[in-house]
Enzyme design. Structure first.
Site, short mmCIF file in Angstrom:
data_model
loop_
_atom_site.label_atom_id
_atom_site.label_comp_id
_atom_site.label_asym_id
_atom_site.label_seq_id
_atom_site.Cartn_x
_atom_site.Cartn_y
_atom_site.Cartn_z
CB THR A 106 -11.38 -16.82 -15.35
OG1 THR A 106 -11.56 -15.37 -15.27
CG2 THR A 106 -12.60 -17.49 -14.95
CE LYS B 299 -9.00 -13.88 -16.19
NZ LYS B 299 -8.84 -14.80 -15.85
N GLY C 26 -17.37 -13.06 -21.93
CA GLY C 26 -15.96 -13.32 -21.43
C GLY C 26 -16.06 -14.96 -20.60
CB SER D 13 -13.17 -20.70 -9.33
OG SER D 13 -11.98 -18.78 -9.25
CB ALA E 263 -10.70 -10.30 -5.79
CB THR F 115 -10.95 -14.19 -7.85
OG1 THR F 115 -12.10 -15.10 -8.60
CG2 THR F 115 -11.53 -12.68 -8.75
#
Length: 177
Positions: free
Chosen positions: A5, A38, A50, A129, A161, A167
């Protein structure tokens, strides 16, 4: 184990924003869920939290953290320290593998299982991550753009991302002002 995440949280121009991606990964090869939430509002909507790490572990810690907020009448720093103490000393909690980011209008904290509770120097933090990529992007955008806090959080996660395979771009965004 489920993991993977990215959470980014920041305060900029009087607004607090926290964003998280939606990907839940099992091992290093399988995306189990793309739309997980999250980032949550807790304590009557006055605190954003979070989490990153093992989903069940993180949810257990989030529940316990909300209990600490209730116990200490919303005092974020006190609740975080008490959670970290329990997390480090309780035999069952010690095995939980997750990290939490929590913020209210004035305080931003990272809480870890090794007993650390810290407040960043520059009003921005990222975990998970994709945390390093999101953190770098958020710092650059805070210094060199006219974007507002929610846009900085969203853009930072989109940048992460594009770099981190754990992600995704399914973003949950919450703000406090």
């Amino acid at each position: 184990m489920f993991h993977g995440t990215t959470i980014v949280a920041l305060r900029h121009k009087g607004v607090a924003a926290m964003a998280g991606d939606g990907q839940v990964t099992m091992s290093e090869r399988i995306i189990m869920k793309a739309h997980a939430k999250k980032v949550r509002r807790i304590y009557n909507g006055t605190v954003l939290a979070g989490f990153a790490g093992g989903v069940a572990d993180a949810l257990a810690l989030l529940d316990r953290f909300e209990g600490k907020l209730q116990q200490y009448q919303g005092q974020l720093s006190r609740a975080a320290v008490e959670l970290a103490k329990d997390w480090r000393t309780d035999r069952a909690l010690r095995r939980l593998e997750a990290m939490l980011v929590a913020m209210d209008k004035s305080t931003l904290l990272v809480i870890s299982g090794s007993g650390e509770v810290f407040e960043p120097d520059d009003d921005v933090v990222a975990i998970g991550s994709g945390g390093p990529a999101a953190l770098g992007a958020a710092r650059a955008l805070m210094r060199h753009s006219d974007l507002a806090a929610p846009e900085i959080a969203r853009e930072s996660l989109l940048i992460a991302a594009g770099i981190d395979i754990f992600t995704n771009a399914e973003i949950t965004l919450e703000t406090l002002s």
